[in-house]
Design a protein around this motif. Structure first.
Motif, PDB file in Angstrom:
ATOM      1  N   ARG A 118     -10.125  -1.105 -73.776  1.00  0.00           N
ATOM      2  CA  ARG A 118      -8.484  -1.205 -73.185  1.00  0.00           C
ATOM      3  C   ARG A 118      -9.826  -3.543 -72.333  1.00  0.00           C
ATOM      4  O   ARG A 118      -8.097  -3.563 -72.312  1.00  0.00           O
ATOM      5  N   THR A 119     -10.776  -2.989 -72.016  1.00  0.00           N
ATOM      6  CA  THR A 119     -10.860  -4.715 -71.957  1.00  0.00           C
ATOM      7  C   THR A 119     -10.441  -5.358 -72.415  1.00  0.00           C
ATOM      8  O   THR A 119      -9.933  -6.958 -72.298  1.00  0.00           O
ATOM      9  N   ALA A 120     -10.694  -4.694 -73.952  1.00  0.00           N
ATOM     10  CA  ALA A 120     -10.485  -6.738 -75.229  1.00  0.00           C
ATOM     11  C   ALA A 120      -8.759  -6.958 -75.138  1.00  0.00           C
ATOM     12  O   ALA A 120      -8.412  -7.675 -75.271  1.00  0.00           O
ATOM     13  N   PHE A 121      -7.686  -6.235 -73.905  1.00  0.00           N
ATOM     14  CA  PHE A 121      -6.120  -6.256 -74.309  1.00  0.00           C
ATOM     15  C   PHE A 121      -6.109  -7.312 -72.648  1.00  0.00           C
ATOM     16  O   PHE A 121      -4.791  -7.974 -72.770  1.00  0.00           O
ATOM     17  N   THR A 122      -6.944  -6.375 -71.924  1.00  0.00           N
ATOM     18  CA  THR A 122      -6.056  -6.933 -70.013  1.00  0.00           C
ATOM     19  C   THR A 122      -7.436  -7.667 -70.310  1.00  0.00           C
ATOM     20  O   THR A 122      -7.330  -8.457 -68.582  1.00  0.00           O
ATOM     21  N   SER A 123      -8.065  -8.446 -70.192  1.00  0.00           N
ATOM     22  CA  SER A 123      -9.041  -9.958 -69.539  1.00  0.00           C
ATOM     23  C   SER A 123     -10.227 -10.133 -70.404  1.00  0.00           C
ATOM     24  O   SER A 123     -10.627 -10.189 -71.733  1.00  0.00           O
ATOM     25  N   THR A 124     -10.750 -11.650 -70.391  1.00  0.00           N
ATOM     26  CA  THR A 124     -11.658 -12.196 -71.378  1.00  0.00           C
ATOM     27  C   THR A 124     -12.905 -11.919 -71.389  1.00  0.00           C
ATOM     28  O   THR A 124     -14.045 -11.953 -69.343  1.00  0.00           O
ATOM     29  N   PRO A 125     -14.523 -11.736 -72.025  1.00  0.00           N
ATOM     30  CA  PRO A 125     -15.767 -11.770 -71.656  1.00  0.00           C
ATOM     31  C   PRO A 125     -16.464 -13.004 -71.305  1.00  0.00           C
ATOM     32  O   PRO A 125     -17.594 -13.026 -70.566  1.00  0.00           O
ATOM     33  N   TRP A 126     -15.497 -14.387 -71.279  1.00  0.00           N
ATOM     34  CA  TRP A 126     -16.173 -16.136 -70.544  1.00  0.00           C
ATOM     35  C   TRP A 126     -15.628 -15.517 -69.385  1.00  0.00           C
ATOM     36  O   TRP A 126     -16.703 -16.353 -68.434  1.00  0.00           O
ATOM     37  N   SER A 127     -15.251 -15.065 -68.692  1.00  0.00           N
ATOM     38  CA  SER A 127     -14.849 -14.821 -66.603  1.00  0.00           C
ATOM     39  C   SER A 127     -14.460 -13.641 -66.197  1.00  0.00           C
ATOM     40  O   SER A 127     -14.138 -12.941 -67.344  1.00  0.00           O
ATOM     41  N   PRO A 128     -15.014 -13.271 -64.956  1.00  0.00           N
ATOM     42  CA  PRO A 128     -14.590 -11.561 -64.710  1.00  0.00           C
ATOM     43  C   PRO A 128     -14.191 -11.945 -64.032  1.00  0.00           C
ATOM     44  O   PRO A 128     -13.247 -11.047 -63.349  1.00  0.00           O
ATOM     45  N   VAL A 159      -4.724 -14.077 -66.130  1.00  0.00           N
ATOM     46  CA  VAL A 159      -3.534 -12.974 -66.550  1.00  0.00           C
ATOM     47  C   VAL A 159      -2.895 -14.734 -66.275  1.00  0.00           C
ATOM     48  O   VAL A 159      -1.576 -14.220 -67.021  1.00  0.00           O
ATOM     49  N   THR A 160      -3.015 -15.777 -65.877  1.00  0.00           N
ATOM     50  CA  THR A 160      -2.715 -16.730 -65.595  1.00  0.00           C
ATOM     51  C   THR A 160      -2.346 -17.415 -66.763  1.00  0.00           C
ATOM     52  O   THR A 160      -1.519 -18.004 -67.669  1.00  0.00           O
TER      53      THR A 160
END
Length: 287
Positions: free
Chosen positions: A20-30, A36-37
């Motif tokens: 799920r995190t692949a769609f909602t976040s980036t591994p480059w920044s916590p 989202v911005t």
């Protein structure tokens, strides 16, 4: 995605969803708010370009494949922004698996057809128009795609090639129906593009439509899948290297101290054993 949800099958295909995190976040920044911005900015930007292109192409906007491509790209960014906002604002599970799977399909279509259209536009043997609209819709679109692939952890599957092929196939059917309906292009002739003129160069037109659908599109999807996989692995390696903890002098000293303590314990244990052995020997001699 929790362990009970991980690996569930998509509602269309018998395949596991990515994390799920692949769609909602980036591994480059916590910082999820930053991601989202980024998603919202991309969605607003592409939607503005899409709306701006409608009056410029008059009532023939739907006839150009570049607009089909950009509409799909805009849908990807808008859908992805909705997923991120839903996850960010939700106190529970967030977007459903169906929502994520649809976003995955749109993502694969948008990546492949954006790169294909850009390559065909700039390397076409036929003359092209170079201007702001062309750069935005045939150049910047692929730049945004590459950035999106690098920033996100969404994988691309080879078997998803069916979706960009269907996308191109529907446009091929549209071109034929447009010709059969007797509709006219900008110059008043019965074709959308001169190289797809079914009246004067029918074999060329059919060859381009079929070749683009069943050869060019699959090739670009394969390249997109390979690039997505390599970019994801490289990102993880770089991020893992940057985030790897370097032992501090304090931790190193603590480690040395623990090793010294262990060594002292071993020496004391051996001395105690030797002392016991000597005592037993002395008792034996006394007897």
């Amino acid at each position: 995605m929790d362990p009970s949800e991980k690996g569930r099958l998509g509602f269309i295909s018998r395949e596991p969803l990515p994390e799920r995190t692949a769609f909602t976040s980036t591994p480059w920044s916590p910082n999820q708010k930053l991601f989202v911005t980024y998603r919202v900015v991309c969605a607003v930007f592409t939607l503005a370009i899409l709306i701006w292109s409608v009056p410029t192409d008059s009532n023939r906007w739907i006839t150009f494949y570049s607009n089909w491509m950009y509409a799909t790209l805009t849908l990807h960014f808008c859908w992805s922004a909705t997923i991120c906002l839903q996850q960010y604002c939700s106190t529970h599970e967030g977007p459903s698996e169906r929502t994520l799977y649809i976003g995955w399909i749109i993502y694969d279509m948008a990546m492949t057809i954006s790169l294909t259209v850009s390559a065909e536009y700039w390397f076409s043997p036929w003359p092209v128009t170079i201007g702001l609209r062309s750069i935005l819709r045939h150049g910047l679109n692929s730049v945004m795609v590459v950035i999106d692939v690098i920033l996100c952890g969404i994988p691309s599957r080879m078997d998803h090639v069916v979706y960009p092929v269907l996308h191109q196939g529907f446009y091929g059917v549209f071109v034929v129906l447009y010709w059969l309906g007797g509709f006219r292009g900008y110059d008043g002739k019965q074709y959308i593009y001169s190289f797809l003129d079914l009246n004067t160069v029918p074999l060329q037109a059919i060859g381009i439509l079929l070749g683009n659908t069943f050869i060019v599109m699959p090739v670009f999807h394969a390249l997109s899948s390979i690039f997505t996989d390599r970019a994801g692995r490289t990102s993880k390696l770089l991020i893992t290297g940057w985030n790897r903890e370097v032992p501090s002098p304090e931790s190193t000293d603590r480690g040395l101290e623990s090793e010294a303590d262990e060594l002292v314990r071993v020496i004391l244990w051996r001395e105690s054993k030797q002392h016991v052995f000597r005592a037993e020997v002395l008792r034996g001699q006394e007897r």
